[in-house]
Structure formats: structure tokens, C-alpha cells
Design a protein around this motif. Structure first.
Motif, PDB file in Angstrom:
ATOM      1  N   ILE A 172       0.819  -1.215   0.000  1.00  0.00           N
ATOM      2  CA  ILE A 172       0.000   0.000   0.000  1.00  0.00           C
ATOM      3  C   ILE A 172       0.851   1.263   0.000  1.00  0.00           C
ATOM      4  CG2 ILE A 172      -1.780   1.274   1.259  1.00  0.00           C
ATOM      5  CD1 ILE A 172      -2.608  -1.463   2.485  1.00  0.00           C
ATOM      6  N   LYS A 173       1.939   1.264   0.788  1.00  0.00           N
ATOM      7  CA  LYS A 173       2.756   2.472   0.935  1.00  0.00           C
ATOM      8  C   LYS A 173       4.141   2.303   0.303  1.00  0.00           C
ATOM      9  CE  LYS A 173       0.312   4.157   5.000  1.00  0.00           C
ATOM     10  NZ  LYS A 173       0.397   4.607   6.417  1.00  0.00           N
ATOM     11  N   ALA A 174       4.251   1.420  -0.669  1.00  0.00           N
ATOM     12  CA  ALA A 174       5.558   1.138  -1.270  1.00  0.00           C
ATOM     13  C   ALA A 174       6.218   2.384  -1.843  1.00  0.00           C
ATOM     14  CB  ALA A 174       5.408   0.077  -2.356  1.00  0.00           C
ATOM     15  N   ASP A 175       5.414   3.302  -2.391  1.00  0.00           N
ATOM     16  CA  ASP A 175       5.981   4.495  -3.027  1.00  0.00           C
ATOM     17  C   ASP A 175       6.556   5.485  -2.013  1.00  0.00           C
ATOM     18  OD1 ASP A 175       5.355   3.557  -5.525  1.00  0.00           O
ATOM     19  OD2 ASP A 175       3.444   4.622  -5.646  1.00  0.00           O
ATOM     20  N   GLU A 176       6.326   5.255  -0.733  1.00  0.00           N
ATOM     21  CA  GLU A 176       6.842   6.162   0.288  1.00  0.00           C
ATOM     22  C   GLU A 176       8.204   5.710   0.827  1.00  0.00           C
ATOM     23  OE1 GLU A 176       3.876   7.634   3.112  1.00  0.00           O
ATOM     24  OE2 GLU A 176       2.360   6.535   1.969  1.00  0.00           O
ATOM     25  N   PHE A 177       8.766   4.669   0.206  1.00  0.00           N
ATOM     26  CA  PHE A 177      10.055   4.138   0.643  1.00  0.00           C
ATOM     27  C   PHE A 177      10.976   3.930  -0.558  1.00  0.00           C
ATOM     28  CE2 PHE A 177       6.833   2.731   3.586  1.00  0.00           C
ATOM     29  CZ  PHE A 177       7.405   2.857   4.836  1.00  0.00           C
ATOM     30  N   THR A 178      12.264   4.136  -0.342  1.00  0.00           N
ATOM     31  CA  THR A 178      13.256   3.627  -1.278  1.00  0.00           C
ATOM     32  C   THR A 178      13.697   2.250  -0.794  1.00  0.00           C
ATOM     33  OG1 THR A 178      15.195   4.501  -0.095  1.00  0.00           O
ATOM     34  CG2 THR A 178      14.084   5.977  -1.667  1.00  0.00           C
ATOM     35  N   LYS A 179      14.538   1.581  -1.565  1.00  0.00           N
ATOM     36  CA  LYS A 179      14.967   0.228  -1.197  1.00  0.00           C
ATOM     37  C   LYS A 179      16.002   0.218  -0.080  1.00  0.00           C
ATOM     38  CE  LYS A 179      13.749  -2.061  -5.491  1.00  0.00           C
ATOM     39  NZ  LYS A 179      14.210  -2.903  -6.613  1.00  0.00           N
ATOM     40  N   GLY A 180      16.592   1.358   0.206  1.00  0.00           N
ATOM     41  CA  GLY A 180      17.414   1.437   1.399  1.00  0.00           C
ATOM     42  C   GLY A 180      18.866   1.043   1.219  1.00  0.00           C
ATOM     43  N   ARG A 181      19.549   0.892   2.369  1.00  0.00           N
ATOM     44  CA  ARG A 181      21.009   0.773   2.405  1.00  0.00           C
ATOM     45  C   ARG A 181      21.537  -0.453   1.675  1.00  0.00           C
ATOM     46  NH1 ARG A 181      24.145   3.564   5.813  1.00  0.00           N
ATOM     47  NH2 ARG A 181      25.511   1.768   6.118  1.00  0.00           N
ATOM     48  N   LEU A 182      20.916  -1.607   1.854  1.00  0.00           N
ATOM     49  CA  LEU A 182      21.444  -2.810   1.226  1.00  0.00           C
ATOM     50  C   LEU A 182      21.461  -2.673  -0.286  1.00  0.00           C
ATOM     51  CD1 LEU A 182      22.468  -5.694   1.241  1.00  0.00           C
ATOM     52  CD2 LEU A 182      20.081  -6.479   1.394  1.00  0.00           C
ATOM     53  N   PHE A 183      20.377  -2.190  -0.850  1.00  0.00           N
ATOM     54  CA  PHE A 183      20.303  -2.079  -2.304  1.00  0.00           C
ATOM     55  C   PHE A 183      21.208  -0.969  -2.821  1.00  0.00           C
ATOM     56  CE2 PHE A 183      16.533  -4.290  -0.983  1.00  0.00           C
ATOM     57  CZ  PHE A 183      16.453  -5.321  -1.903  1.00  0.00           C
ATOM     58  N   GLU A 184      21.423   0.055  -2.008  1.00  0.00           N
ATOM     59  CA  GLU A 184      22.384   1.095  -2.381  1.00  0.00           C
ATOM     60  C   GLU A 184      23.773   0.492  -2.526  1.00  0.00           C
ATOM     61  OE1 GLU A 184      23.778   4.806  -3.439  1.00  0.00           O
ATOM     62  OE2 GLU A 184      21.677   4.224  -3.130  1.00  0.00           O
ATOM     63  N   LYS A 185      24.138  -0.391  -1.602  1.00  0.00           N
ATOM     64  CA  LYS A 185      25.460  -1.009  -1.657  1.00  0.00           C
ATOM     65  C   LYS A 185      25.554  -2.048  -2.776  1.00  0.00           C
ATOM     66  CE  LYS A 185      26.370   1.556   1.798  1.00  0.00           C
ATOM     67  NZ  LYS A 185      27.044   2.859   1.544  1.00  0.00           N
ATOM     68  N   LEU A 186      24.430  -2.622  -3.164  1.00  0.00           N
ATOM     69  CA  LEU A 186      24.435  -3.593  -4.257  1.00  0.00           C
ATOM     70  C   LEU A 186      24.638  -2.940  -5.622  1.00  0.00           C
ATOM     71  CD1 LEU A 186      21.612  -6.028  -3.111  1.00  0.00           C
ATOM     72  CD2 LEU A 186      24.036  -6.564  -3.371  1.00  0.00           C
ATOM     73  N   LYS A 187      24.769  -1.620  -5.651  1.00  0.00           N
ATOM     74  CA  LYS A 187      25.087  -0.945  -6.913  1.00  0.00           C
ATOM     75  C   LYS A 187      26.470  -1.316  -7.420  1.00  0.00           C
ATOM     76  CE  LYS A 187      21.884   2.928  -6.473  1.00  0.00           C
ATOM     77  NZ  LYS A 187      21.700   4.390  -6.365  1.00  0.00           N
ATOM     78  N   LEU A 188      27.224  -2.059  -6.624  1.00  0.00           N
ATOM     79  CA  LEU A 188      28.464  -2.646  -7.129  1.00  0.00           C
ATOM     80  C   LEU A 188      28.209  -3.509  -8.364  1.00  0.00           C
ATOM     81  CD1 LEU A 188      30.103  -3.672  -3.736  1.00  0.00           C
ATOM     82  CD2 LEU A 188      31.211  -2.253  -5.471  1.00  0.00           C
ATOM     83  N   PHE A 189      26.988  -4.079  -8.477  1.00  0.00           N
ATOM     84  CA  PHE A 189      26.643  -4.876  -9.640  1.00  0.00           C
ATOM     85  C   PHE A 189      26.241  -4.001 -10.828  1.00  0.00           C
ATOM     86  CE2 PHE A 189      25.673  -8.230  -6.393  1.00  0.00           C
ATOM     87  CZ  PHE A 189      26.589  -9.155  -6.850  1.00  0.00           C
ATOM     88  N   GLY A 190      25.810  -2.802 -10.587  1.00  0.00           N
ATOM     89  CA  GLY A 190      25.350  -1.912 -11.645  1.00  0.00           C
ATOM     90  C   GLY A 190      24.295  -0.977 -11.093  1.00  0.00           C
ATOM     91  N   LYS A 191      24.473   0.318 -11.266  1.00  0.00           N
ATOM     92  CA  LYS A 191      23.662   1.284 -10.521  1.00  0.00           C
ATOM     93  C   LYS A 191      22.213   1.361 -10.976  1.00  0.00           C
ATOM     94  CE  LYS A 191      24.985   5.300 -13.360  1.00  0.00           C
ATOM     95  NZ  LYS A 191      25.538   6.667 -13.326  1.00  0.00           N
ATOM     96  N   ASP A 192      21.901   0.959 -12.208  1.00  0.00           N
ATOM     97  CA  ASP A 192      20.538   1.138 -12.700  1.00  0.00           C
ATOM     98  C   ASP A 192      19.812  -0.180 -12.947  1.00  0.00           C
ATOM     99  OD1 ASP A 192      20.701   3.980 -12.814  1.00  0.00           O
ATOM    100  OD2 ASP A 192      21.906   3.800 -14.630  1.00  0.00           O
ATOM    101  N   ALA A 193      20.353  -1.289 -12.436  1.00  0.00           N
ATOM    102  CA  ALA A 193      19.741  -2.593 -12.702  1.00  0.00           C
ATOM    103  C   ALA A 193      18.398  -2.723 -12.000  1.00  0.00           C
ATOM    104  CB  ALA A 193      20.682  -3.701 -12.248  1.00  0.00           C
ATOM    105  N   LEU A 194      17.535  -3.609 -12.536  1.00  0.00           N
ATOM    106  CA  LEU A 194      16.175  -3.768 -12.033  1.00  0.00           C
ATOM    107  C   LEU A 194      16.100  -3.999 -10.522  1.00  0.00           C
ATOM    108  CD1 LEU A 194      13.115  -4.087 -12.533  1.00  0.00           C
ATOM    109  CD2 LEU A 194      13.556  -6.505 -12.999  1.00  0.00           C
ATOM    110  N   PRO A 195      16.903  -4.900  -9.925  1.00  0.00           N
ATOM    111  CA  PRO A 195      16.771  -5.115  -8.485  1.00  0.00           C
ATOM    112  C   PRO A 195      17.084  -3.888  -7.634  1.00  0.00           C
ATOM    113  CG  PRO A 195      17.990  -6.907  -9.516  1.00  0.00           C
ATOM    114  CD  PRO A 195      17.890  -5.807 -10.522  1.00  0.00           C
ATOM    115  N   ILE A 196      17.748  -2.900  -8.237  1.00  0.00           N
ATOM    116  CA  ILE A 196      18.224  -1.738  -7.489  1.00  0.00           C
ATOM    117  C   ILE A 196      17.476  -0.475  -7.872  1.00  0.00           C
ATOM    118  CG2 ILE A 196      20.296  -0.332  -7.038  1.00  0.00           C
ATOM    119  CD1 ILE A 196      21.834  -2.990  -7.938  1.00  0.00           C
ATOM    120  N   ALA A 197      16.935  -0.433  -9.073  1.00  0.00           N
ATOM    121  CA  ALA A 197      16.301   0.776  -9.591  1.00  0.00           C
ATOM    122  C   ALA A 197      15.102   1.189  -8.741  1.00  0.00           C
ATOM    123  CB  ALA A 197      15.878   0.565 -11.040  1.00  0.00           C
TER     124      ALA A 197
END
Length: 449
Positions: free
Chosen positions: A71-96
Motif C-alpha cells: 500500500i505504501k511502497a511508493d513512500e520508501f526507497t529500497k534502502g542501504r542494502l540495495f544502495e550497496k548492491l550498486k556494485l553490480f550496476g547502478k541502474d539494474a532492475l533489483p536496485i532501480a
């Protein structure tokens, strides 16, 4: 540490009586991480803990997790873990995030439709067969690594039309493991300034990311050189056009493929390792699996038409996903958000744990017991939002059906030929990027049919 009551509707800090040697120390050690996320459930549906100079909120209640993810998914970003997973690629689907995430998900969804996944079953079987036929009776296997190589091979064969030999595949696997290990350390510890220093760990992570991207870039180059020979997700990305009619930038295609490779093999491999660990110490459950597989397959090769006739096999996968779910997922509030009775300020770092949720005795009777029959239709089922191994809502893992199918295929194929016997010692659960076994040596023995 003391309880904080200064801000109404904001959850209190977990009191100092938490039986762990500090929250930072708990997040460093793999076993302690799991103990922490389980123990904090006793302090309420939403709690705060100190992690060094930072405050982290842990959401425990299934209804609040569901609200946050749907319901409130749009009020959150994916947070710290996904920010650090940008080592795989900054715009990939799991991180975007936001609209880029939605556009990319719509683009890639056809590759994960159920009809398409049914068509992958033959590729899955043909990829897995050389692994299991190559096992030596009585020779110990590092089962976690074996399953990682197997599932990585399935992802590469089905989605990239590529199946590298074992040694290059090992190199890719080690690179993925290094990047995941780095990402989880950076996510749980307040060490952001150290990430830019030329330390040994940072150099190793950078080299692993580079090696992984080079391996995938070679696959993309082969597709570009022979565009008519492939019908897979790489060719889908290469032929895609954005809203202006332009092709996707090369770096975005590379990032998507790298992220798919990493995410697509990790959860399934660990699930299968735990599944065969549980069967190794529960001979009655193993016998039932063998009986079902023998009855359904006989002397046939496994195809998509067999999968619906393997309900017990699927329940084994489901119970493993429950008991050994990912231990940590993050979110961060974009602005002030209310969850239930709690108001969370903008910028709040949030953790939720499927591992702890799935082991809550209020949700699952006898939760530490490995019981695939708890998923029988005539048994009481957990409430909505209490079983979420792949997340929920519009950011739910796009490959969940792929993973279910792959895990069922591999379980049935191994069970049709082998028993996997535990070799020695206790196996510990560790909080890595997912919930890993500490080590898992098992000895294959041919089935007595």
C-alpha cells in the motif's frame, strides 16, 4: 542503552538488556545477525536499535511489513542494502527506483511469464544433468558451492544462452560472492567513509565487480555479433527501445545482465543446499520424496508436464524457503510515514527480516521444525503477508516463478539418482546476503531403487 520515550508514536530504542554484546557486534558476525533479528521481535511490532552512530528501525509485524511493501511502497526507497548492491550496476532492475524500475520491469517481464518459464524446463534439465551425473559415489561434495554452480549455470543457460566450463564458472561465482559479501558488510556497518579508501577489501571488491562485468560483456558481444541466433533476455534487452526510440545504453544492458546473474542464482542455490541438509537428517522425509519422484517420473526424463504432479517436492521447497529465508531486507522512508501506530521520520533506515518472520511461533506452530506438511491445504495457513521469501508488492522479485521451477526441477533430478548423506559436524546458519550454511559437506550415494 536506555529506553527512549521522548517522541510519541516513534518506537522506543531496544533496551540494554538485549542479550547480545552490542548491536554493531551482532551485525558483524553471521550467527549473531540471525540471533539479533529473531530476538528483537520480543520488543514489539516496530523497534529501534543503535548501530554505531545510526538508529535503525526494525519492522516485525507481518501486517506492517505488508503495508510497507504494498500500500505504501511508493513512500520508501529500497534502502542501504540495495544502495550497496550498486556494485553490480547502478541502474539494474533489483536496485532501480520509481519510474525507471517500473519501465525496466515491464520490459523484462515477458522473459519471466509462466508460459516462458515452462519452456525453460528442458534447458534447466540439460544444464543440471552433467553436474549430478559427474558426482562420485562416496566422494564428499561441498554442496553449497555445487548448488551455486548449478543454479548459476541454469541462469546463464536459460537467460543468456551461455554455459561456461566449470573453471570459468567458478571465477564468476567467486566474483559474485565477493561483491555480495562486500555489499552486506557495507549495508550493516556505519563505515561509508572507508568505502573509498584503497584497502585490500575494497580493491578485492572492485576487482570482483570488474571480472564479473567482463565475463558478462563477452556474452553480450557474442549476441551482438550473431543477433539472429539468440532468443533470450540478452537479445530482449539489445532489441529494446526507450520512450524516445533509442536503444538502451550498453552499460545499462551490462548492469541488468550482471544483476540477473547474481540475484538469479543466489537464493535458489542456498535453498537447495538447506533442503538436502534437512533431508539428510530426516530419512522419512527423504523416502517420501524418492517415492513421489519414482512414481511420477519412472524412467522418463523430467519435463514441464511432470511439475504439477510433484506436490510433495514443491512443499519441501516451500518449507525450506520458510525456514531459511533471507535474513535482512532494507528500506528507507522518503518523507514522514505512518505505519500502524508508528510515525517514522523522513530518512529513517528500516530493516525487515523474512527469516525472523517465518520463525515466529505466533505465526507458525513449532516454527523450528522442518515440516513440509504444514503447507497441506487442510492445515491452518499463516496470515496474509507472513510468508514472503521473495518479498511482496510491485518490487517483489521478478524471478520468483523461475526460482520455484528451478528448485523443483533440481530437487527431483537429484532425488531420482542420489541420496546425499551428511558427512560431519553441526551446520550453522549464517546471515550473509541470504541465510547461508556455514559449510555443508555431503556424500552422494546412488539410489537403491
Amino acid at each position: 542503552m536506555t529506553t527512549a520515550h521522548s517522541a510519541p508514536k516513534i518506537p522506543p530504542l531496544v533496551p540494554g538488556g538485549l542479550p547480545l554484546a552490542g548491536h554493531v557486534a551482532a551485525l558483524i558476525g553471521g550467527e549473531r545477525r540471525l540471533a539479533l533479528v529473531e530476538q528483537v521481535r520480543a520488543y514489539g511490532p516496530v523497534v529501534r536499535i543503535n548501530v554505531g552512530p545510526n538508529v535503525v528501525v526494525i519492522v516485525n509485524a507481518p501486517e506492517l511489513i505488508h503495508e510497507m511493501l504494498t500500500i505504501k511502497a511508493d513512500e520508501f526507497t529500497k534502502g542501504r542494502l540495495f544502495e550497496k548492491l550498486k556494485l553490480f550496476g547502478k541502474d539494474a532492475l533489483p536496485i532501480a527506483e520509481g519510474k525507471p524500475h517500473l519501465r525496466r520491469r515491464r520490459l523484462m517481464q515477458p522473459a519471466f511469464h509462466r508460459e516462458q518459464i515452462a519452456g525453460y524446463v528442458t534447458t534447466m534439465r540439460e544444464t543440471v544433468e552433467p553436474y549430478i551425473s559427474g558426482w562420485d559415489s562416496g566422494t564428499s561434495l561441498d554442496l553449497k558451492t555445487e548448488m551455486q554452480l548449478m543454479t548459476q549455470g541454469v541462469v546463464m543457460s536459460a537467460l543468456f544462452s551461455s554455459n561456461p566450463p566449470r573453471e570459468p564458472a567458478n571465477t564468476i561465482l567467486r566474483s559474485v560472492d565477493t561483491v555480495f559479501t562486500t555489499a552486506i558488510k557495507r549495508a550493516v556497518l556505519p563505515i561509508a567513509p572507508l568505502e573509498r579508501l584503497p584497502t585490500r577489501g575494497n580493491r578485492k571488491a572492485k576487482a570482483a565487480s570488474s571480472a564479473l562485468r567482463t565475463a558478462v560483456a563477452d556474452i553480450i558481444a557474442e549476441h551482438r555479433a550473431n543477433p539472429g541466433e539468440y532468443d533470450d533476455i540478452v537479445s530482449l534487452l539489445l532489441s529494446a527501445r526507450d520512450e524516445t526510440g533509442e536503444a538502451l545504453p550498453d552499460d545499462e544492458i551490462l548492469s541488468e545482465c550482471v544483476a540477473l546473474l547474481a540475484a538469479g542464482s543466489e537464493t535458489t542455490a542456498v535453498t537447495l543446499a538447506w533442503l538436502f541438509h534437512e533431508l539428510g537428517r530426516n530419512p522419512d522425509l527423504e523416502r517420501r520424496l524418492h517415492e513421489e519422484v519414482d512414481q511420477v517420473l519412472g524412467d522418463d526424463v523430467l519435463t514441464a508436464r511432470h511439475l504439477g504432479k510433484l506436490p510433495y517436492t514443491r512443499r519441501l521447497v516451500q518449507e525450506t524457503l520458510r525456514l531459511y529465508a533471507p535474513w535482512l531486507v532494507t528500506r528507507q522512508t522518503i518523507s514522514e510515514v505512518t505505519l500502524g501506530d508508528y510515525t517514522l521520520p523522513a530518512g529513517t533506515d528500516i530493516i525487515w527480516s523474512a527469516y525472523a518472520l517465518h520463525r515466529d511461533p505466533d505465526l507458525y506452530p513449532d516454527p523450528l521444525r522442518f515440516d513440509p506438511d504444514r503447507w497441506l491445504p487442510d492445515r491452518p495457513q499463516p496470515p496474509k503477508g507472513a510468508f514472503i521469501p521473495f518479498g511482496s508488492g510491485k518490487r517483489m522479485c521478478i524471478g520468483d516463478a523461475f526460482a520455484w521451477t528451478e528448485a523443483t526441477v533440481i530437487t527431483a533430478m537429484v532425488a531420482s539418482r542420489w541420496r546425499l548423506m551428511p558427512e560431519r559436524g553441526a551446520v550453522k546458519a549464517l546471515g550473509a546476503i541470504t541465510t547461508h550454511p556455514s559449510e555443508l559437506p555431503m556424500i552422494p550415494r546412488p539410489r537403491d531403487r
